[in-house]
Design an enzyme around this catalytic site. Structure first.
Site, PDB file in Angstrom:
ATOM      1  N   THR A  84       0.813  -1.150   0.111  1.00  0.00           N
ATOM      2  CA  THR A  84       0.128   0.002   0.115  1.00  0.00           C
ATOM      3  C   THR A  84       0.705   1.352   0.082  1.00  0.00           C
ATOM      4  O   THR A  84       2.120   1.209  -0.265  1.00  0.00           O
ATOM      5  CB  THR A  84      -0.773  -0.020   1.313  1.00  0.00           C
ATOM      6  OG1 THR A  84      -1.550   1.107   1.406  1.00  0.00           O
ATOM      7  CG2 THR A  84      -0.114  -0.077   2.474  1.00  0.00           C
ATOM      8  N   GLU A 108      -8.067  12.232  -3.132  1.00  0.00           N
ATOM      9  CA  GLU A 108      -7.936  13.515  -3.425  1.00  0.00           C
ATOM     10  C   GLU A 108      -9.086  14.180  -4.551  1.00  0.00           C
ATOM     11  O   GLU A 108      -9.369  13.212  -5.428  1.00  0.00           O
ATOM     12  CB  GLU A 108      -6.698  13.701  -4.092  1.00  0.00           C
ATOM     13  CG  GLU A 108      -5.385  13.481  -3.178  1.00  0.00           C
ATOM     14  CD  GLU A 108      -4.211  13.486  -3.984  1.00  0.00           C
ATOM     15  OE1 GLU A 108      -2.882  13.872  -3.440  1.00  0.00           O
ATOM     16  OE2 GLU A 108      -3.902  13.337  -5.174  1.00  0.00           O
TER      17      GLU A 108
END
Length: 424
Positions: free
Chosen positions: A195, A282
């Site tokens: 990750t 985002e």
């Protein structure tokens, strides 16, 4: 509740010149040596801390790890031999806090190193090395200090991502174990074997030989099943440390009753932790789960789910609240690497499953388009949470009951704005 023997803290160093007040150096340490395992990015340009941490774990065979040190503001990626030296010095500086008399040149080290931020720039290493003793002195088991550490690893994140839980195991019902984890990330998210940055800590007695397959299973169904923008970072690292400080019988096999219980707990925990990244994507306005069912195999189901999750056309349609299911079907159809007969158009169905638990909206049923209620579709797409259900109806041979999940977010105008201004 945090696991026994683990301490944490975060402090401001000023690694990125524009950061004048927020913590950007985190230190998490154990009072006793730990078993460990980690997974790392498969990006060919692997950051210096990835190389250093991998070597530490390999040289120690996953045993005897004491700490993880993390900086934000600079990725220390594509920084050549100097970057490798900086990452090594960060680890040695922490090791010296535990035992300043140790011959560090011959010792493999006991600290993992992680960095996140802008690629291609060197760390202000003197600042970091000067701050590490202060960080070590500030270590604490308090929630406030765990939260400081979680904040210190953030970049474009809008909130720190920290979770903890307790659990028991069949062999030791009288012992309460703890599992804690933190992660960071909001962009450059499409992990491959790891990750962004994530750390898991537990006081359960798990040797490194068990931690490695445990982590691989959990990550494949959590951090390797999320996407924000389809980009795989140079720094992706996920590490787990087990102190064994709570006692009990060592878990030496995932096939045992304890191993099976632990696998379920860690997989569920990593799914919840990883999903916080998607929710903080985002510019994201939606949190979407794509569920592929009745597939010939788990790998087939996951590849299809991943292809849908990273499709810019699917993501922009969802942002625009457009029920353009043709884009979903298109992604299913061009998925690479599937087994023969994995997708049969005449068997494939697609539905929107509302987050409020109401009846699914069928878009395609066994290859035939439905008369879509556009008004209801628009209402469903107004909500923040949505599930896309793809039913493959089994393989061409008639078999197949496997399924896989992927979690992703939409693409918005804000995503472009954030990433257009990232370095400034």
């Amino acid at each position: 509740t945090y696991p026994k023997a683990f301490l944490a803290t975060g402090l401001h160093v000023g690694i990125k010149p524009s950061n004048t007040q927020f913590p950007d150096l985190a230190l998490l340490a154990s009072e006793i040596p730990c078993s460990s395992a980690a997974v790392f990015t498969q990006n060919k340009f692997q950051a210096a801390p990835v190389t250093v941490s991998r070597e530490v774990i390999e040289r120690r065979s996953g045993e005897g790890i004491r700490a993880i040190v993390i900086n934000s503001g600079c990725a220390n990626a594509v920084t050549g031999k100097g970057g490798l030296q900086d990452a090594s010095e960060m680890g040695r500086a922490v090791d010296a806090c535990f035992d300043g008399s140790k011959d560090q040149k011959s010792d493999p080290g006991s600290t993992l190193v992680m960095s996140t931020g802008v690629i291609g720039q060197r760390l202000p290493i003197s600042k970091i090395l000067s701050a590490i003793p202060s960080a070590y002195s500030s270590l604490s088991s308090s929630h406030q200090d765990w939260l400081l550490a979680a904040r210190a690893i953030c970049t474009t994140d809008t909130f720190p991502k920290l979770r903890s839980r307790t659990f028991t195991l069949p062999s030791s019902p009288g012992i309460t174990y703890s599992l804690a984890g933190m992660t960071k990330g909001a962009g450059m998210i499409h992990p491959n074997m790891a990750t962004l940055l994530a750390m898991l800590f537990t006081d359960a007695p798990i040797p490194a030989t068990t931690l490695k397959p445990l982590l691989a299973h959990a990550v494949d169904r959590s951090f390797n099943a999320i996407s924000v923008d389809g980009d795989t970072s140079t720094n992706d690292t996920l590490a787990i440390l087990a102190s064994g400080a709570a006692g009990g019988q060592p878990i030496t096999s995932l096939d045992s009753a304890d191993g099976q219980t632990l696998t379920e707990i860690v997989t569920d925990f990593t799914q919840q932790l990883s999903q916080l990244i998607v929710r903080d994507g985002e510019g994201a306005t939606k949190f979407i789960r794509v569920r592929v069912i009745n597939a010939a195999s788990f790998p087939d189901a996951k590849k299809i789910a991943s292809t849908i999750a990273r499709s810019p056309l699917v993501k922009t349609a969802l942002y625009g609240k457009d029920a353009n299911w043709g884009r979903i079907l298109c992604a299913v159809g061009y998925t690479d690497g599937l087994s023969p007969g994995a997708v049969v158009p005449e068997k494939t169905s697609v539905s929107f499953v509302p987050g409020d638990g109401s009846e699914p909206l069928k878009l395609l049923v066994r290859g035939e388009p439905e008369a879509v209620d556009e008004k209801r579709a628009g209402k469903i797409l107004e909500e923040e949470d949505l599930e896309i259900l793809v039913d493959l109806g089994g393989s061409a041979s008639g078999g197949g009951r496997e399924e896989a999940n992927y979690w992703f977010c939409d693409f918005s105008h804000e995503y472009v704005t954030i990433n257009g201004d990232y370095r400034t």
